[in-house]
Design a protein around this motif. Structure first.
Motif, mmCIF file in Angstrom:
data_model
loop_
_atom_site.group_PDB
_atom_site.id
_atom_site.type_symbol
_atom_site.label_atom_id
_atom_site.label_comp_id
_atom_site.label_asym_id
_atom_site.label_seq_id
_atom_site.Cartn_x
_atom_site.Cartn_y
_atom_site.Cartn_z
ATOM 1 N N GLY A 83 15.977 -114.339 -19.084
ATOM 2 C CA GLY A 83 16.887 -114.385 -17.942
ATOM 3 C C GLY A 83 16.208 -113.955 -16.660
ATOM 4 N N ARG A 84 16.836 -114.325 -15.569
ATOM 5 C CA ARG A 84 16.269 -114.045 -14.259
ATOM 6 C C ARG A 84 16.250 -112.563 -13.933
ATOM 7 N NH1 ARG A 84 19.882 -118.180 -11.126
ATOM 8 N NH2 ARG A 84 21.091 -116.286 -11.168
ATOM 9 N N GLY A 85 17.317 -111.867 -14.223
ATOM 10 C CA GLY A 85 17.425 -110.458 -13.848
ATOM 11 C C GLY A 85 16.310 -109.611 -14.432
ATOM 12 N N PHE A 86 16.094 -109.760 -15.727
ATOM 13 C CA PHE A 86 15.046 -108.996 -16.401
ATOM 14 C C PHE A 86 13.675 -109.324 -15.809
ATOM 15 C CE2 PHE A 86 11.792 -108.721 -19.709
ATOM 16 C CZ PHE A 86 11.911 -107.386 -20.044
ATOM 17 N N THR A 87 13.421 -110.600 -15.563
ATOM 18 C CA THR A 87 12.121 -111.024 -15.041
ATOM 19 C C THR A 87 11.905 -110.512 -13.624
ATOM 20 O OG1 THR A 87 12.273 -112.997 -16.412
ATOM 21 C CG2 THR A 87 10.639 -113.020 -14.662
ATOM 22 N N ILE A 88 12.930 -110.542 -12.808
ATOM 23 C CA ILE A 88 12.810 -110.035 -11.440
ATOM 24 C C ILE A 88 12.500 -108.545 -11.452
ATOM 25 C CG2 ILE A 88 14.110 -109.567 -9.320
ATOM 26 C CD1 ILE A 88 15.480 -112.319 -9.796
ATOM 27 N N TYR A 89 13.220 -107.777 -12.266
ATOM 28 C CA TYR A 89 12.949 -106.347 -12.367
ATOM 29 C C TYR A 89 11.536 -106.086 -12.873
ATOM 30 C CZ TYR A 89 17.921 -105.421 -11.678
ATOM 31 O OH TYR A 89 19.178 -105.348 -11.163
ATOM 32 N N SER A 90 11.082 -106.893 -13.816
ATOM 33 C CA SER A 90 9.728 -106.726 -14.350
ATOM 34 C C SER A 90 8.676 -106.984 -13.285
ATOM 35 C CB SER A 90 9.500 -107.667 -15.535
ATOM 36 O OG SER A 90 10.359 -107.352 -16.583
ATOM 37 N N PHE A 91 8.854 -108.042 -12.501
ATOM 38 C CA PHE A 91 7.876 -108.348 -11.457
ATOM 39 C C PHE A 91 7.914 -107.335 -10.317
ATOM 40 C CE2 PHE A 91 7.416 -112.744 -13.148
ATOM 41 C CZ PHE A 91 6.041 -112.678 -13.310
ATOM 42 N N VAL A 92 9.084 -106.858 -9.970
ATOM 43 C CA VAL A 92 9.164 -105.834 -8.928
ATOM 44 C C VAL A 92 8.430 -104.578 -9.389
ATOM 45 C CG1 VAL A 92 10.749 -104.285 -7.703
ATOM 46 C CG2 VAL A 92 11.264 -106.714 -7.859
ATOM 47 N N THR A 93 8.618 -104.198 -10.642
ATOM 48 C CA THR A 93 7.914 -103.048 -11.191
ATOM 49 C C THR A 93 6.411 -103.293 -11.208
ATOM 50 O OG1 THR A 93 9.830 -102.521 -12.568
ATOM 51 C CG2 THR A 93 7.746 -101.499 -13.173
ATOM 52 N N ALA A 94 5.989 -104.497 -11.571
ATOM 53 C CA ALA A 94 4.560 -104.815 -11.584
ATOM 54 C C ALA A 94 3.969 -104.734 -10.180
ATOM 55 C CB ALA A 94 4.341 -106.198 -12.191
ATOM 56 N N PHE A 95 4.687 -105.230 -9.171
ATOM 57 C CA PHE A 95 4.192 -105.145 -7.789
ATOM 58 C C PHE A 95 4.141 -103.688 -7.318
ATOM 59 C CE2 PHE A 95 5.334 -109.702 -7.393
ATOM 60 C CZ PHE A 95 4.108 -110.152 -6.925
ATOM 61 N N PHE A 96 5.151 -102.891 -7.678
ATOM 62 C CA PHE A 96 5.100 -101.459 -7.368
ATOM 63 C C PHE A 96 3.870 -100.835 -8.009
ATOM 64 C CE2 PHE A 96 9.945 -100.668 -6.725
ATOM 65 C CZ PHE A 96 9.812 -100.837 -5.354
ATOM 66 N N ASP A 97 3.612 -101.195 -9.251
ATOM 67 C CA ASP A 97 2.487 -100.636 -9.996
ATOM 68 C C ASP A 97 1.161 -100.958 -9.312
ATOM 69 O OD1 ASP A 97 1.318 -99.206 -12.031
ATOM 70 O OD2 ASP A 97 1.272 -100.893 -13.419
ATOM 71 N N VAL A 98 0.993 -102.203 -8.884
ATOM 72 C CA VAL A 98 -0.231 -102.596 -8.175
ATOM 73 C C VAL A 98 -0.339 -101.831 -6.859
ATOM 74 C CG1 VAL A 98 -1.382 -104.496 -6.989
ATOM 75 C CG2 VAL A 98 -0.402 -104.860 -9.235
ATOM 76 N N GLY A 99 0.759 -101.729 -6.144
ATOM 77 C CA GLY A 99 0.737 -101.009 -4.872
ATOM 78 C C GLY A 99 0.395 -99.545 -5.033
ATOM 79 N N VAL A 100 0.979 -98.910 -6.023
ATOM 80 C CA VAL A 100 0.703 -97.492 -6.249
ATOM 81 C C VAL A 100 -0.723 -97.297 -6.734
ATOM 82 C CG1 VAL A 100 1.319 -95.480 -7.642
ATOM 83 C CG2 VAL A 100 3.104 -96.878 -6.649
ATOM 84 N N SER A 101 -1.205 -98.173 -7.602
ATOM 85 C CA SER A 101 -2.575 -98.006 -8.100
ATOM 86 C C SER A 101 -3.590 -98.268 -7.001
ATOM 87 C CB SER A 101 -2.835 -98.910 -9.302
ATOM 88 O OG SER A 101 -2.833 -100.262 -8.939
#
Length: 111
Positions: A83-101
């Motif tokens: 579903g879209r919701g889960f995927t959007i949350y996953s990608f937002v978390t991944a982008f946060f992760d890249v930004g923080v790292s």
């Protein structure tokens, strides 16, 4: 009333995503990479590839960007299957992760 609950839910999910990204980036940059300990799955493959490219080609690749790159096909599969919701949350978390790292000072160390 419904919009207030929806806003509170978005804020809570955003805080959880940001917190998870901070914990993940700190673990990767402070413990795993300096200790030459490799994760399992996508993170481990990204760590290995980052070290390989750095050793062979003398190009510094951030492990976070590789994790994001390798998660793209999995995200597309999740978009259609879960579903879209889960995927959007996953990608937002991944982008946060890249930004923080990228912002983590320990990621600027030269190995």
């Amino acid at each position: 009333m419904q919009t207030k609950i929806a806003k509170q839910e978005w804020v809570l999910k955003g805080l959880i995503m940001a917190g998870a990204s901070i914990v993940s980036a700190v673990a990767l940059n402070e413990f795993l990479i300096p200790g030459n300990i490799f994760s399992a799955g996508i993170n481990g493959i990204s760590q290995l590839l980052s070290i390989l490219v750095s050793t062979v080609f003398h190009i510094k690749l951030n492990t976070g960007w590789l994790i994001l790159l390798f998660n793209l096909p999995i995200g597309l599969l999740g978009w259609f299957k879960i579903g879209r919701g889960f995927t959007i949350y996953s990608f937002v978390t991944a982008f946060f992760d890249v930004g923080v790292s990228d912002c983590d000072p320990s990621s600027r160390r030269i190995a």
